[in-house]
Design a protein around this motif. Structure first.
Motif, short mmCIF file in Angstrom:
data_model
loop_
_atom_site.label_atom_id
_atom_site.label_comp_id
_atom_site.label_asym_id
_atom_site.label_seq_id
_atom_site.Cartn_x
_atom_site.Cartn_y
_atom_site.Cartn_z
N GLU A 3 60.54 71.77 60.19
CA GLU A 3 60.99 70.53 60.82
C GLU A 3 61.23 70.78 62.31
O GLU A 3 61.64 71.87 62.71
CB GLU A 3 62.28 70.05 60.15
CG GLU A 3 62.79 68.73 60.69
CD GLU A 3 64.11 68.32 60.06
OE1 GLU A 3 64.67 67.30 60.48
OE2 GLU A 3 64.57 69.05 59.16
N ILE A 4 60.96 69.77 63.13
CA ILE A 4 61.20 69.89 64.55
C ILE A 4 62.23 68.87 65.00
O ILE A 4 62.45 67.86 64.34
CB ILE A 4 59.90 69.73 65.36
CG1 ILE A 4 59.30 68.34 65.13
CG2 ILE A 4 58.89 70.81 65.03
CD1 ILE A 4 58.14 68.03 66.05
N ALA A 5 62.85 69.15 66.14
CA ALA A 5 63.84 68.22 66.69
C ALA A 5 63.15 66.99 67.25
O ALA A 5 61.96 67.02 67.61
CB ALA A 5 64.65 68.91 67.78
N LYS A 23 63.54 74.04 67.88
CA LYS A 23 64.67 74.51 67.07
C LYS A 23 64.72 76.02 66.99
O LYS A 23 65.78 76.61 66.82
CB LYS A 23 64.59 73.91 65.67
CG LYS A 23 65.08 72.46 65.61
CD LYS A 23 65.31 72.01 64.19
CE LYS A 23 66.00 70.64 64.15
NZ LYS A 23 66.26 70.19 62.77
N ARG A 57 57.34 74.22 66.97
CA ARG A 57 57.49 74.97 65.73
C ARG A 57 57.50 76.48 65.96
O ARG A 57 57.93 77.24 65.09
CB ARG A 57 56.39 74.59 64.74
CG ARG A 57 56.52 73.16 64.23
CD ARG A 57 55.52 72.84 63.12
NE ARG A 57 55.71 71.47 62.66
CZ ARG A 57 55.00 70.44 63.05
NH1 ARG A 57 54.01 70.62 63.92
NH2 ARG A 57 55.24 69.23 62.59
N GLN A 61 59.30 74.85 74.17
CA GLN A 61 59.60 73.48 74.54
C GLN A 61 58.52 72.94 75.48
O GLN A 61 57.77 73.69 76.10
CB GLN A 61 60.97 73.40 75.21
CG GLN A 61 62.10 73.91 74.31
CD GLN A 61 63.45 73.67 74.91
OE1 GLN A 61 63.82 72.53 75.18
NE2 GLN A 61 64.21 74.74 75.14
N LEU A 271 69.49 77.71 70.54
CA LEU A 271 68.53 76.88 69.81
C LEU A 271 67.73 76.01 70.77
O LEU A 271 66.52 76.02 70.75
CB LEU A 271 69.26 76.02 68.77
CG LEU A 271 69.75 76.77 67.53
CD1 LEU A 271 70.38 75.79 66.56
CD2 LEU A 271 68.60 77.51 66.85
N TYR A 272 68.41 75.21 71.56
CA TYR A 272 67.77 74.52 72.67
C TYR A 272 68.86 73.90 73.52
O TYR A 272 69.94 73.60 73.04
CB TYR A 272 66.77 73.46 72.20
CG TYR A 272 67.33 72.31 71.42
CD1 TYR A 272 67.36 72.35 70.04
CD2 TYR A 272 67.83 71.16 72.06
CE1 TYR A 272 67.88 71.30 69.31
CE2 TYR A 272 68.34 70.11 71.32
CZ TYR A 272 68.36 70.19 69.95
OH TYR A 272 68.86 69.14 69.24
#
Length: 589
Positions: A3-5, A23, A57, A61, A271-272
């Motif tokens: 899953e991605i943000a 993520k 993934r 970014q 994480l970001y």
């Protein structure tokens, strides 16, 4: 699949961007996507979004954005636009990406004009790790010449009359390259002495385009480690947003190359980083726009008047796979003009279209499917959270179809404006892909085209699908005969099951008090379908007092001419006025 943000909207340099967080821990590398112009850029939106998701993934970014006066960006204040403004915005975007992601290195991935811009600004990008050039514009003069030819083909495909074609400017599909930018592009040439010295470069080479390979050799001569990858099916990708086929093999090659430029992932890293300013907005002349992500991950623009209002809110649905900015930015201009008249609106990309990710379990082809009604419900939820005013849903072609279907299923919709809907109900036995590829036209349009010498020449060169054309002409003749004899046959033969069901749906909307504005271009194929139901003069609509018909002479399917755009806007405003007046009457009762 990990899953991605959700993507995060940002505003900077009077434009809008989408930051795709990651993520996984970042290794300090981020990617800047640089788009192109016109229909090519519209096709790129989903390509870049898929690339951003794949990069996220693996912990990288990215940022994608609109150039000044393009897409959702603000128009330039004095009305002029030059190449330096696009270059400055691209440099700013790289700085924004570094600031918001915390990355130390930047990889630029450009397509078409975006590839050329990337090379022109490469020396100004701090921490540049490499540049990927996909279908680069090596010669601006040749590019503009191709654009002119492409533009004529698009206009002919739309059935746009010669009198309404924009031949005074460099334009395609309503997208305009104004002066002095167009004149500057004419002088652009990626010659050896103007190329940057890069550490790494990737060239996506199109078959038969020697300039792509020559660019790679020139960059290699200047010290770059150059990777060459084939770019197959370029024309099938960029020719038409509704039929665009993503070059997945190319996308995979580009992402693999970009990942290869990053170092090992730092274990235990952050994480970001959250964006520095999450309250993104653009302040324009008579409007304020907020880029938003809502619902299941739908991206859109909430356009508001400068002052608060109790006017109905307008939901602007997209057409086909066009991004929410619309054909030739028509939806952007419409939304801002509505805001100047006190009417707020939301325009957005449906799931699987442009910048909005697909819904899990959705089919590959979402047009004319029930899946898009989920998107409309979430957009209505968003509008309801911001205003208690009535809601009008507006759409053209497939968007008009979706507006009608959504009004039937959601009682929150008070009115719909439908421009050139192909049909009101889709026959599940008809394959949507086949219907889109067939490109059905009205019988009148086929007749006028057969009289043109250029059509004869295209037939001679084998550029016209005669089988599809003949099939559509035969269907048109049968429809024309059906409409002509329908008043007689209706006395002795019951109305068809499908037609009866559509009339029952119009009756349902009438009983609920849903106001309907139908707008057709005279020669549109959808108008023939309308005539089958209600007669060419629309007399069948008389049983539905809340429904009104407007027929535009000389307009194409996309309502390209300014007079057609103005008529479209006025019908929307008129409907909002009627609904607001009715709402006030009810409140006073």
């Amino acid at each position: 699949m990990p899953e991605i943000a959700k993507a995060v909207p940002l505003t900077f340099a009077k434009t809008v961007g989408l930051l795709q967080p990651a993520k996984l821990p970042s290794d300090g590398t981020a990617v800047l996507f640089l788009g192109s112009f016109g229909l090519e850029d519209m096709c790129l939106r989903a390509f870049f979004r898929r690339g951003a998701e794949d990069l996220a993934r693996v912990g990288i970014q990215s940022l994608r954005f609109d150039y000044p006066a393009m897409g959702d960006a603000l128009d330039h204040e004095n009305g002029t636009l030059d190449l330096s403004q696009w270059e400055e915005a691209s440099v700013d975007a790289a700085g924004v990406l570094r600031a918001h992601s915390g990355a130390k290195r930047v990889v630029m991935i450009g397509h078409g004009l975006g590839a050329t811009l990337a090379l022109r600004i490469a020396d100004r990008i701090e921490g540049l790790a490499g540049v990927a050039c996909l279908a680069p514009v090596v010669s601006g003069r040749a590019y503009l010449r191709e654009l002119q030819i492409w533009s004529r083909m698009v206009d002919e495909g739309l059935g746009l009359g010669e009198a309404y074609r924009n031949v005074s400017e460099v334009a395609i599909g309503g997208h305009v390259l104004p002066e002095p930018l167009a004149g500057q592009l004419k002088r652009v040439a990626l010659s050896d002495d103007r190329l940057p010295s890069l550490a790494h470069a990737l060239i996506a080479s199109r078959p038969g385009r020697a300039g792509d390979l020559e660019l790679g050799e020139s960059l290699k001569a200047r010290g770059a480690d150059v990777s060459l990858v084939p770019y197959e099916d370029y024309d099938a990708f960029v020719a038409n947003p509704s039929q665009s086929r993503l070059p997945i093999a190319l996308l995979n090659s580009v992402i693999e190359w970009a990942v290869g430029l990053s170092s090992a992932v730092i274990e235990g890293g952050e994480l970001y980083r959250n964006p520095l300013d999450t309250d993104a907005s653009l302040q324009g002349d008579g409007f304020v726009e907020h880029p938003v992500v809502f619902g299941a991950n739908l991206y859109g623009i909430h356009c508001l008047p400068r002052t608060s209002t109790d006017r109905p809110s307008v939901l602007l649905l997209g057409t086909g796979y066009d991004r929410h900015a619309g054909w030739g930015r028509s939806t952007v201009n419409l939304a801002r003009n509505l805001a100047r008249r006190g009417i707020p609106s939301l325009r957005f990309d449906a799931a699987g279209v442009a910048d909005s990710p697909a819904r899990p379990g959705a089919p590959d082809q979402v047009l004319y499917s029930d899946f898009q009604e989920h998107d409309v419900r979430e957009a209505l939820d968003f509008l309801a959270q911001h205003s208690a005013a009535p809601i009008v849903v507006v759409g053209r072609c497939s968007g008009a179809y979706l507006a009608i279907r959504s009004a039937l299923s959601d009682p929150r919709i008070n009115g719909v404006v439908c421009a050139n809907p192909f049909v009101f109900a889709w026959d599940k036995a008809i394959d949507v892909d086949v219907a889109l590829k067939g490109g059905a036209r009205s019988l009148d349009d086929y007749g006028s085209r057969l009289l043109r010498w250029e059509t004869v020449e295209r037939i001679r060169r084998g550029e016209v699908d005669l089988r599809s054309a003949a099939r559509n002409i035969l269907k048109g003749i049968m429809r024309r005969l059906g409409v002509a004899v329908k008043p007689v046959l209706a006395r002795v033969i019951p109305v068809g099951v499908r037609q009866r069901a559509i009339l029952a749906e119009f009756a349902k909307l009438e009983a609920r008090g849903v106001a309907i504005e139908l707008i057709y271009s005279r020669g549109d194929i959808g108008y023939q379908h309308f005539a089958e139901l209600f007669g060419a003069d629309g007399r069948g609509l008389r049983r539905f007092p809340s429904a009104h018909l407007t027929v535009l002479e000389g307009a194409d399917h996309n309502l390209s001419p300014p007079f057609a755009q103005a008529a479209y806007q006025e019908r929307i405003v008129d409907l909002c006025d009627r609904i607001q007046a009715a709402s006030r009457t009810q409140d006073q009762a």
